[in-house]
Scaffold this motif. Sequence first.
Motif, PDB file in Angstrom:
ATOM      1  N   ILE A  65     -21.828 -74.699  12.678  1.00 31.17           N
ATOM      2  CA  ILE A  65     -22.203 -74.618  14.100  1.00 31.17           C
ATOM      3  C   ILE A  65     -23.395 -73.681  14.211  1.00 31.17           C
ATOM      4  O   ILE A  65     -23.269 -72.461  14.099  1.00 31.17           O
ATOM      5  N   HIS A  66     -24.572 -74.252  14.444  1.00 25.95           N
ATOM      6  CA  HIS A  66     -25.809 -73.495  14.527  1.00 25.95           C
ATOM      7  C   HIS A  66     -26.447 -73.705  15.902  1.00 25.95           C
ATOM      8  O   HIS A  66     -26.527 -74.839  16.389  1.00 25.95           O
ATOM      9  N   HIS A  98     -17.814 -78.983  23.970  1.00 31.19           N
ATOM     10  CA  HIS A  98     -17.823 -80.426  24.238  1.00 31.19           C
ATOM     11  C   HIS A  98     -17.794 -81.143  22.898  1.00 31.19           C
ATOM     12  O   HIS A  98     -18.467 -80.723  21.940  1.00 31.19           O
ATOM     13  N   THR A  99     -16.996 -82.204  22.800  1.00 26.53           N
ATOM     14  CA  THR A  99     -16.953 -83.015  21.582  1.00 26.53           C
ATOM     15  C   THR A  99     -17.208 -84.472  21.939  1.00 26.53           C
ATOM     16  O   THR A  99     -16.925 -84.913  23.063  1.00 26.53           O
ATOM     17  N   GLU A 100     -17.728 -85.205  20.969  1.00 25.92           N
ATOM     18  CA  GLU A 100     -18.116 -86.597  21.233  1.00 25.92           C
ATOM     19  C   GLU A 100     -18.219 -87.319  19.895  1.00 25.92           C
ATOM     20  O   GLU A 100     -18.701 -86.761  18.901  1.00 25.92           O
ATOM     21  N   ALA A 147     -14.007 -72.805  12.050  1.00 27.34           N
ATOM     22  CA  ALA A 147     -12.556 -72.722  12.229  1.00 27.34           C
ATOM     23  C   ALA A 147     -12.157 -71.731  13.317  1.00 27.34           C
ATOM     24  O   ALA A 147     -10.973 -71.358  13.394  1.00 27.34           O
ATOM     25  N   ASP A 148     -13.083 -71.324  14.154  1.00 27.40           N
ATOM     26  CA  ASP A 148     -12.763 -70.325  15.178  1.00 27.40           C
ATOM     27  C   ASP A 148     -11.616 -70.810  16.070  1.00 27.40           C
ATOM     28  O   ASP A 148     -11.683 -71.916  16.639  1.00 27.40           O
ATOM     29  N   ASP A 149     -10.575 -69.983  16.213  1.00 22.72           N
ATOM     30  CA  ASP A 149      -9.410 -70.363  17.007  1.00 22.72           C
ATOM     31  C   ASP A 149      -9.699 -70.361  18.500  1.00 22.72           C
ATOM     32  O   ASP A 149      -9.006 -71.045  19.265  1.00 22.72           O
ATOM     33  N   THR A 150     -10.694 -69.590  18.922  1.00 23.30           N
ATOM     34  CA  THR A 150     -10.994 -69.496  20.363  1.00 23.30           C
ATOM     35  C   THR A 150     -11.499 -70.816  20.909  1.00 23.30           C
ATOM     36  O   THR A 150     -11.071 -71.279  21.970  1.00 23.30           O
ATOM     37  N   VAL A 151     -12.402 -71.447  20.180  1.00 19.57           N
ATOM     38  CA  VAL A 151     -12.946 -72.727  20.662  1.00 19.57           C
ATOM     39  C   VAL A 151     -12.080 -73.898  20.211  1.00 19.57           C
ATOM     40  O   VAL A 151     -12.064 -74.951  20.853  1.00 19.57           O
ATOM     41  N   ALA A 152     -11.356 -73.743  19.112  1.00 21.93           N
ATOM     42  CA  ALA A 152     -10.347 -74.716  18.644  1.00 21.93           C
ATOM     43  C   ALA A 152     -10.869 -76.149  18.649  1.00 21.93           C
ATOM     44  O   ALA A 152     -10.335 -77.033  19.324  1.00 21.93           O
ATOM     45  N   ILE A 153     -11.902 -76.392  17.870  1.00 19.55           N
ATOM     46  CA  ILE A 153     -12.477 -77.736  17.795  1.00 19.55           C
ATOM     47  C   ILE A 153     -11.528 -78.666  17.024  1.00 19.55           C
ATOM     48  O   ILE A 153     -11.091 -78.338  15.920  1.00 19.55           O
ATOM     49  N   PRO A 154     -11.185 -79.826  17.603  1.00 16.34           N
ATOM     50  CA  PRO A 154     -10.236 -80.741  16.947  1.00 16.34           C
ATOM     51  C   PRO A 154     -10.922 -81.638  15.914  1.00 16.34           C
ATOM     52  O   PRO A 154     -11.149 -82.819  16.141  1.00 16.34           O
ATOM     53  N   PRO A 172     -19.585 -65.927  11.789  1.00 18.72           N
ATOM     54  CA  PRO A 172     -18.685 -65.088  12.596  1.00 18.72           C
ATOM     55  C   PRO A 172     -17.879 -65.890  13.601  1.00 18.72           C
ATOM     56  O   PRO A 172     -18.229 -67.018  13.959  1.00 18.72           O
ATOM     57  N   THR A 173     -16.776 -65.296  14.040  1.00 20.77           N
ATOM     58  CA  THR A 173     -15.992 -65.889  15.119  1.00 20.77           C
ATOM     59  C   THR A 173     -16.675 -65.599  16.451  1.00 20.77           C
ATOM     60  O   THR A 173     -17.584 -64.763  16.541  1.00 20.77           O
ATOM     61  N   LEU A 174     -16.206 -66.272  17.501  1.00 28.21           N
ATOM     62  CA  LEU A 174     -16.859 -66.162  18.804  1.00 28.21           C
ATOM     63  C   LEU A 174     -16.877 -64.719  19.306  1.00 28.21           C
ATOM     64  O   LEU A 174     -17.843 -64.280  19.930  1.00 28.21           O
ATOM     65  N   ALA A 175     -15.822 -63.973  19.026  1.00 25.28           N
ATOM     66  CA  ALA A 175     -15.747 -62.587  19.491  1.00 25.28           C
ATOM     67  C   ALA A 175     -16.848 -61.721  18.898  1.00 25.28           C
ATOM     68  O   ALA A 175     -17.175 -60.663  19.452  1.00 25.28           O
TER      69      ALA A 175
END
Length: 465
Positions: A65-66, A98-100, A147-154, A172-175
């Motif tokens: 994710i960039h 957002h996912t698509e 793999a950030d749990d905050t955004v939890a991308i499926p 890094p994670t979102l935090a």
Amino acid sequence: MSDPTVRRTTIPGLLVVDLPIHGDARGWFKENWQRAKMTGLGLPDFGPVQHSVAHNGRAGVTRGIHAEPWDKFVSIVHGKAFGAWVDLREGPTFGTVHTEELDERTAVFVPRGVGNSYQTLVEDTVYSYLVNDHWSPDAAYTMLNLADDTVAIPWPIPLADAEISEKDKTHPTLAHVTPVAPPRTLVLGAGGQLGQVLIDTLPGAVGLSRDELDLADPAAVEAFDFTGVDVVVNAAAYTAVDAAETEEGRRSAWAANANGVTALARAAVVHGFTLVHYSSDYVFDGTQDSYVEDDPLCAASVYGASKAAGDLAVTVAPRHYLIRTSWVVGQGKNFVSTMADLAERGVDPRVVDDQVGRLTFTTDLAAATSHLLATGAPYGTYDVTSTGDPTSWADLARKVFELTGHDPDRVAPVTTQEYTAGATGPVAPRPARSVLDLTKIQETGFAPVDQMTGLTAYLEGRTKP
């Protein structure tokens, strides 16, 4: 051929484009990027300068994710992929996801600062990228852990089974992500009466003085670092109308108002920023009752000709707002403040009554600028002055005397010829009528102030010398 359609998402500026595909026994065809159609549907005219193509041979290849420092138009040439986008920009939508699912029929416009990642769902998937800045190994990216749990991308293919680079696994994670700062807005001529108001009006605007960027020096404009700049508002100009008729003044007027502006317009093309520039009623000779934006330029003075040349240069920039105005009044020395000062000192002025127009207050001019930028109004030229009945300079002087509690009959009306008789230096020709038509700016939803209402408010808030 049917047209594409555009879908908005919960991430501001992230747009999904559904592309029609036309095929027969020979194969298929699509318009992957069609500027006129897509900008007409609401996509930004983002001015791509580089086209890149990437191939992934295996299913499950997952890109980190960039959030890149440019806008990006992503589409699938062949195959299928799962896309995930996370808003990493400062603001209330930070962290929005957002996912698509993407295939040859789907494209996505990704604004700078929005993190994007793609996972191939089938073998031999080919991506196409259009970007509006050249790739550089020195470019700064903001990154987020897949793999950030905050955004939890499926992820359709679990990350444990996916092909991921070692570098992308350590993001890094979102935090711990520093939000991407909004692109910069620069105001040239920040020390002038309009520049000061623009800095107060435009969110996050940074002012540049002449020492920091001299518009009269095209080489300085060309060498300036516009990285991260989205909007440049040019409130710098040579405005000594009479001095411009001298040999030295003519050079200075053309250097700042034409040559420097041409360099600025060239920079807008190269760097892709929106250029806001202010024009003048002096680009017309004042022989018509009023002027609209596309009337032919016909300046009668050196100052007016230099401004007209700058106007023509600005129109080369794809993203430009050319704001034409007249009789500007702001904090500091101007006609209204001078008349108020004369009234208070007991001086009875002679004021011309054969030049007609409308005042423009810097607060209104800055508000119109903000409105055009914030609403994304169509690029082009806009007339901006106060509304109300056009008046002469002498009538305005009388009104200033009246509003400040003095006898308006102390103002003696004279013709321009009478006023300039006996002048010791050159006198530039003035437009007899400086009335600009306001229909176009009003159709964008902006309502300019009535000039008498604005004049009253200005005098009530004026700081006396």
